[in-house]
Enzyme design. Structure first.
Site, mmCIF file in Angstrom:
data_model
loop_
_atom_site.group_PDB
_atom_site.id
_atom_site.type_symbol
_atom_site.label_atom_id
_atom_site.label_comp_id
_atom_site.label_asym_id
_atom_site.label_seq_id
_atom_site.Cartn_x
_atom_site.Cartn_y
_atom_site.Cartn_z
ATOM 1 N N ASP A 135 1.291 -0.961 0.715
ATOM 2 C CA ASP A 135 -0.380 -0.202 0.093
ATOM 3 C C ASP A 135 0.868 1.291 0.380
ATOM 4 O O ASP A 135 1.522 2.461 1.007
ATOM 5 C CB ASP A 135 -1.003 0.056 1.143
ATOM 6 C CG ASP A 135 -1.786 1.298 1.610
ATOM 7 O OD1 ASP A 135 -1.791 1.830 0.295
ATOM 8 O OD2 ASP A 135 -1.794 1.009 2.599
ATOM 9 N N ASP B 127 -12.957 4.855 1.085
ATOM 10 C CA ASP B 127 -11.323 5.531 1.995
ATOM 11 C C ASP B 127 -10.829 6.536 1.224
ATOM 12 O O ASP B 127 -10.797 7.639 0.498
ATOM 13 C CB ASP B 127 -10.979 4.807 0.477
ATOM 14 C CG ASP B 127 -9.719 4.569 -0.164
ATOM 15 O OD1 ASP B 127 -8.968 5.560 1.435
ATOM 16 O OD2 ASP B 127 -9.017 3.930 -0.532
ATOM 17 N N LYS C 126 3.124 11.371 -3.231
ATOM 18 C CA LYS C 126 1.979 10.442 -4.079
ATOM 19 C C LYS C 126 0.689 11.336 -4.451
ATOM 20 O O LYS C 126 0.649 12.021 -5.862
ATOM 21 C CB LYS C 126 1.118 9.164 -3.127
ATOM 22 C CG LYS C 126 0.540 8.531 -3.979
ATOM 23 C CD LYS C 126 -0.227 7.745 -3.142
ATOM 24 C CE LYS C 126 -2.077 6.834 -3.443
ATOM 25 N NZ LYS C 126 -2.126 5.485 -2.693
ATOM 26 N N GLU D 57 -7.333 0.104 -4.951
ATOM 27 C CA GLU D 57 -7.902 0.889 -2.807
ATOM 28 C C GLU D 57 -8.388 -0.381 -2.502
ATOM 29 O O GLU D 57 -8.313 -1.305 -1.458
ATOM 30 C CB GLU D 57 -6.939 1.793 -2.771
ATOM 31 C CG GLU D 57 -5.071 1.969 -2.931
ATOM 32 C CD GLU D 57 -5.191 3.281 -2.338
ATOM 33 O OE1 GLU D 57 -6.501 4.402 -1.686
ATOM 34 O OE2 GLU D 57 -3.995 3.729 -3.097
#
Length: 391
Positions: free
Chosen positions: A25, A206, A87, A184
């Site tokens: 992850d 999420d 990210k 994800e």
């Protein structure tokens, strides 16, 4: 039913043979690596017994590169060379981001991409992410006692082709063989579907450090079908930190990078404290000598972040409509991402869907666990009766 192994176009998993595999992850705030050992997927820990690796890279003196907690310790003292939340820069160009100071470090525009200016030279988001992945690879191989055959890396469902390719490039630079990229929310559904024998239509909410995803999935007898996805690739826990920072010190334009980073860190600490207590005190002295001392309670933070939370709920409603469903047809809601620990998030999501959200797998770990299960199968290590299918 026969197992369908999923791979990237033109690739195929190796023949069925027990091999070391892991799920990663790669998060905005923290990253994790997990693997299946003795039939159970578990997050692998470092030498200090910690599973979460802060997604921070520092390019220090004498060509020193630090990753994780060590790097984070220099976030205030050396902000220009300490990179966090990278990210959000993956696969992005100058037109997407601009040439501004981001998180205390300087972005440099180049044709089709941005780089971060450091004392080691200008670094691309791919290079920074590769350092994080390399650290996770080292941890996994030390824990498992051998070289990794392959990994599954998770990405937000809303990542476009450029962002996904950047993630693959970072993995290649870190020396990792990528079986596939896995969304994800789907990884979370894999973890819950296998562990809880879930059936029916589920929503996966999420909310990570830098991105928000909502996915609607149908789970039935080992089949995971993604019906619809939505979200916001520029909304996450970082923005909740920012509303506290703006409240604590509205005039941020004149802050130095070090002061800006210190204010954000203090705001994040206060946000996390408010998940378990009713109030917290922000105390910070800026380099100019200005002293910030403010009391913030949970209700005030809820009010400050109401617009951000509403953006996630609006995306949820739109995605449910895209799936041609009503909220009443959603059997359960899975919460993923550390930002879902905020009480106002749990309350709002529960009210919208009319059901108490599922949180019996650590929201920080559930994505890595699902990725590890998928990686284990793609490595050919599945057991009899362990077949399942992703659509």
């Amino acid at each position: 039913m026969a197992l369908l192994q999923i791979s990237e176009p033109g690739e195929s998993p190796e023949p069925h043979k027990a091999k070391l595999a892991a799920g990663i992850d790669l998060g905005t705030t923290h990253s994790l690596v997990a693997s299946v050992r003795s039939g159970t997927a578990e997050v692998l820990q470092d030498e200090h017994g910690t599973g979460l690796l802060p997604s921070i890279v520092r390019y220090g003196p004498d060509r020193l590169v630090q990753v994780g907690t060590e790097a984070g310790e220099h976030a205030v003292s050396d902000p220009a060379n300490t990179i966090s939340s990278v990210k959000r820069l993956m696969g992005r160009g100058a037109d997407d981001i601009g040439t501004a100071i981001a998180s205390g470090y300087e972005l440099v525009a180049e044709p089709g991409m941005v780089r971060v200016r450091t004392d080691h030279g200008d670094k691309s988001p791919v290079e920074v992410s590769a350092e994080i992945l390399r650290s996770l690879r080292t941890r996994a191989e030390a824990s498992l006692g051998g070289d990794l055959h392959g990994v599954v890396i998770t990405v937000p469902a809303y990542f476009d082709d450029a962002q996904r390719q950047a993630t693959k490039d970072a993995a290649a630079l870190a020396g990792l063989n990528v079986f596939r990229l896995l969304n994800e929310p789907t990884a979370a559904a894999v973890a819950y579907g296998l562990d809880n024998a879930a059936e029916g239509v589920y929503a996966v909410y999420d909310l990570g450090g830098g991105t928000f995803d909502i996915s609607i999935l149908r789970l039935s007898r080992g089949v995971f079908e993604v019906i619809a996805t939505g979200g916001d690739s520029a909304l996450g826990g970082d923005d909740f930190d920012e509303v506290i920072a703006q409240w604590a010190h509205p005039e941020q334009s004149g802050l130095s990078p070090a002061d800006w980073r210190a204010l954000k860190q203090e705001s994040r600490r206060a946000k996390e404290a408010l998940t378990s207590q009713e109030s917290d005190r922000i105390e910070l002295t800026l380099s100019s000598g200005v002293r910030i001392e403010k009391q913030i309670d949970r209700d005030e933070f809820t009010a400050l972040s109401e617009a951000l939370l509403q953006r996630t709920l609006d995306a949820c409603r739109g995605t449910v409509e895209d799936a041609d469903l009503t909220v009443n047809e959603i059997k359960g809601v899975v919460l993923v991402g550390g930002s879902t620990r905020m009480p106002q998030v749990v309350d709002a999501v529960g009210k919208m869907f009319g059901t108490e959200p599922l949180v019996n797998i650590d929201p920080d770990e559930v994505v890595a666990v699902g990725a590890a299960l998928q990686a284990n199968q793609l490595a050919g290590n599945q057991s009899s009766g362990d077949e399942w299918l992703l659509l």
